[in-house]
Design a protein around this motif. Structure first.
Motif, short mmCIF file in Angstrom:
data_model
loop_
_atom_site.label_atom_id
_atom_site.label_comp_id
_atom_site.label_asym_id
_atom_site.label_seq_id
_atom_site.Cartn_x
_atom_site.Cartn_y
_atom_site.Cartn_z
N ASN A 148 -4.18 6.35 9.23
CA ASN A 148 -3.62 5.02 8.97
C ASN A 148 -3.40 4.31 10.29
O ASN A 148 -2.65 4.77 11.13
CB ASN A 148 -2.27 5.15 8.26
CG ASN A 148 -2.42 5.52 6.80
OD1 ASN A 148 -2.91 4.73 6.00
ND2 ASN A 148 -2.00 6.72 6.44
N GLN A 180 2.50 -0.80 4.53
CA GLN A 180 2.01 0.51 4.09
C GLN A 180 3.19 1.48 4.02
O GLN A 180 3.86 1.72 5.02
CB GLN A 180 0.98 1.04 5.09
CG GLN A 180 0.67 2.53 5.00
CD GLN A 180 -0.28 2.90 3.88
OE1 GLN A 180 -1.37 2.34 3.78
NE2 GLN A 180 0.12 3.84 3.02
N TYR A 184 0.86 -1.19 0.00
CA TYR A 184 0.00 0.00 0.00
C TYR A 184 0.88 1.24 0.00
O TYR A 184 1.87 1.30 0.73
CB TYR A 184 -0.87 0.02 1.25
CG TYR A 184 -1.85 -1.13 1.34
CD1 TYR A 184 -2.92 -1.23 0.45
CD2 TYR A 184 -1.72 -2.12 2.32
CE1 TYR A 184 -3.83 -2.27 0.54
CE2 TYR A 184 -2.62 -3.17 2.41
CZ TYR A 184 -3.68 -3.24 1.52
OH TYR A 184 -4.58 -4.27 1.61
N LYS A 234 -6.95 0.70 -0.42
CA LYS A 234 -6.72 -0.06 0.82
C LYS A 234 -8.02 -0.05 1.62
O LYS A 234 -8.64 1.00 1.80
CB LYS A 234 -5.61 0.61 1.64
CG LYS A 234 -5.31 -0.12 2.94
CD LYS A 234 -4.07 0.43 3.62
CE LYS A 234 -4.42 1.56 4.57
NZ LYS A 234 -3.31 1.91 5.48
#
Lengths: 118, 505
Positions: free
Chosen positions: B421, A103, A27, B399
């Protein structure tokens, strides 16, 4: 906490790397650049070099942002799993320690055309 | 000659007593625990099931009579709608996106609730509980059916309605509502009641139905309005059942409080995330808007919800943990989700669009502290891209949150310029979340959520990222069902047919 249950409860993770046909999920998001509504999901072989990730899918996907052309990749600051991190562009995702579903966040201080003025 | 005789008919209360008295027998050759195996493992202590009050005391014959009457009225109006070209009387075909989203994501939830109540009606030992849950199960199935019937007329004329069942099962945004109901249906009976009976039906249902049904009325959709009226009298009963259930749990034993509070925290947050889709329907998809999402939240969230939790405070219940984060999100969420829906509209079985100048004025007025500052610059840039012939499509799939399954579109509660996040590692696997609320739900029961069927990872697991193959699989007809409303077949047809009906051209 465990799931309360009458019998032993075992959950099988659905998105393990083995289910992605030799590829892994990465990601990527660009801090302060919310034209892209959510982090981008890429699915690439772990042998992909970091440069290939950046020059290939990432550059193409962020192109609609007015700042995209001005990004100097040599000065971009990176976070991996929300921790400061420095990639080696010529090594693979695996060698860079980018694991399945990691990520990455890039930030480009000073470049923020669509960000509100204070 | 007529003789005056003693009245033989029983009143409702007596009939209800006779209906239920023989249901509560003591099992003799099996233990109560064997007959009702699911009522103890969640940890809720019940000392006297007889204390469960069914305030409606509706008997089956009365139930059939009321519902049949409502059905007759409902179908008369749906027929009239079809015969009078109701599909042309809506304000604008953009309105249909709200209906498509509702049909694909919410109506199947009614059906899921029907299955859930049928199950808990069997699993609870109390007679009042059993009868009330059975009736609610029937209601929910009726709601799913009447919604589908009401909207089926639009399927004759417009795109995006034809495969709502496939969309429900397979397309990505519907998994938000689906996972909510799957989570509830795979919980124990008491948690199910808090999830659906209390959080959804009591705390959140007004935010879903009242603005939506008013939205239908404002936009000339009489079929949906009629459905709303037909369901409304059932909802009052459902809300009472949900509230009765939570009070019952709290009054039966003080040990139940922390369990119930944990469920309230969880299901408020999960429900709030499902409502994110509704916020977008209200602020962006209704051509003629009833009120803003912010205004609806003030009435149905802050005022009504606040009063409810003040009432429950005497049991020691506090407002849900995520309440403050929810409040901070109200002025942002509809914009964040609509920006997402627009850029991923190649993968939605409804249309989205860039808000017009008028729309943006309205949004700026309703969201004076956020729209012009944060969201207008993005829409203006997107408008510029479209004008240049390079409309913005974000082919980077999103995502998703492991818990609510929405794309991670939300910002930090205290910083609207930074995406929120959150991630954790459980047994060597990474998991991502959109918020602290969703992460906490996961961490309370990680074994449950590691199994989540997340649509975006599935696109790579099943189709190696081949979006065209995925479209076939979800029954999305590229170029018809998806994409920008501007230039769509829905837009062209609506204008042409309406033109035929209102002019001589």
């Amino acid at each position: 906490m465990p799931v309360k249950s009458l019998k032993k409860y075992v959950g099988v993770p659905r998105d393990v790397v083995a289910n992605f046909h030799g590829k892994q999920v990465v990601y990527v998001s660009w801090d302060q650049h919310l034209l892209f509504a959510a982090p981008l999901m890429l699915c690439l072989p772990p042998q992909t070099t970091f440069r290939e990730l950046v020059d290939g899918p990432l550059a193409a996907l962020i192109a609609p942002d007015p700042d995209a052309a001005a990004v100097d990749w040599s000065t971009v600051q990176w976070l991996k799993a929300n921790q400061p991190w420095v990639p080696d562009f010529d090594r693979s995702l695996a060698d860079n320690g980018i694991v399945h579903k990691d990520q990455l966040r890039l930030s480009t201080p000073g470049l923020n055309s669509l960000r509100p003025a204070a | 000659m007529d003789m005056k005789t003693e009245k033989k008919t029983l009143n409702l209360k007596e009939r209800y007593r006779l209906l239920t008295r023989d249901l509560g027998w003591e099992p003799s050759y099996r233990s109560a625990d064997e007959v009702f195996p699911y009522v103890k493992y969640e940890g809720i202590k019940v000392h006297d099931w007889g204390k469960w009050e069914d305030p409606f005391r509706l008997t089956m014959d009365a139930y059939w009579k009321y519902q049949a009457e409502k059905e007759r009225k409902f179908y008369a109006i749906v027929d009239a709608h079809a015969q009078n070209n109701g599909h042309l009387n809506i304000t604008d075909a953009r309105y249909l996106s709200a209906l498509k989203l509702f049909l694909q994501a919410i109506s199947p939830g009614e059906y899921a609730a029907g299955k859930g109540f049928a199950r808990v009606g069997r699993e609870f030992p109390g007679v009042g509980t059993q009868v009330a849950c059975q009736m609610q199960a029937l209601d929910e199935i009726r709601h799913a059916q009447t919604q589908i019937h009401a909207l089926s007329n639009y399927n004759k004329y417009y795109d995006g309605f034809h495969a709502f069942a496939d969309a429900r099962d397979r397309i990505w945004y519907t998994s938000v509502a689906r996972s909510f109901f799957d989570d509830a249906m795979s919980a124990g009976p008491f948690e199910f009641m808090i999830a659906i009976g209390f959080s959804f039906e009591y705390v959140l249902t007004n935010l879903l139905f009242v603005p939506f049904m008013s939205g239908a009325a404002y936009n000339g959709d009489m079929a949906t309005v009629t459905f709303g009226f037909s369901a409304q009298s059932d909802e009052a009963r459902h809300m009472t059942l949900g509230l009765e259930c939570i009070k019952f749990m709290l009054e039966q034993d003080p040990d139940n409080l922390p369990i119930v509070q944990g469920w309230i925290d969880k299901w408020f947050w999960r429900g709030f995330r499902v409502l994110g889709l509704v916020s977008t329907m209200m602020d962006y998809m209704l051509p003629k808007r009833v009120m803003s999402w912010r205004e609806a939240w003030e009435i149905y969230g802050v005022e009504n919800g606040g009063a409810l939790f003040r009432d429950l405070a005497r049991y020691g219940v506090r407002p849900p943990k995520g309440w403050d984060d929810a409040e901070k999100a109200i002025d942002h969420m509809s914009h964040q989700i609509m920006l997402g829906l627009y850029q991923w509209s190649f993968g939605t079985s409804f249309h989205s669009w860039i808000p017009s100048d008028d729309d943006m004025e309205w949004l700026a007025k309703k969201y004076p502290t956020t729209f012009d500052k944060y969201y207008r610059p993005r829409w203006n840039h997107i408008k510029k891209l479209a004008a240049a012939g390079t409309p913005f499509k974000n082919f980077g799939l999103a995502k998703l949150c492991q818990c609510c399954q929405l794309p991670v579109v939300f910002t930090e509660p205290d910083d609207p310029t930074l995406l929120c996040n959150r991630e954790t590692v459980y047994e060597g696997e990474k998991y991502h979340f959109c918020s602290d609320g969703c992460q906490q739900v996961f961490e309370n029961e990680p074994e449950k959520y590691v199994q989540a069927w997340l649509p975006m990872p599935q696109l790579f697991q099943m189709f190696d990222g081949d979006v065209a193959a995925w479209m076939d699989w979800v029954s999305l007809r590229d170029g018809h069902d998806n994409g920008d409303y501007d230039g769509s077949r829905d837009q062209q047809n609506f204008q042409q047919w309406r033109g035929l009906a209102t002019s001589n051209q």
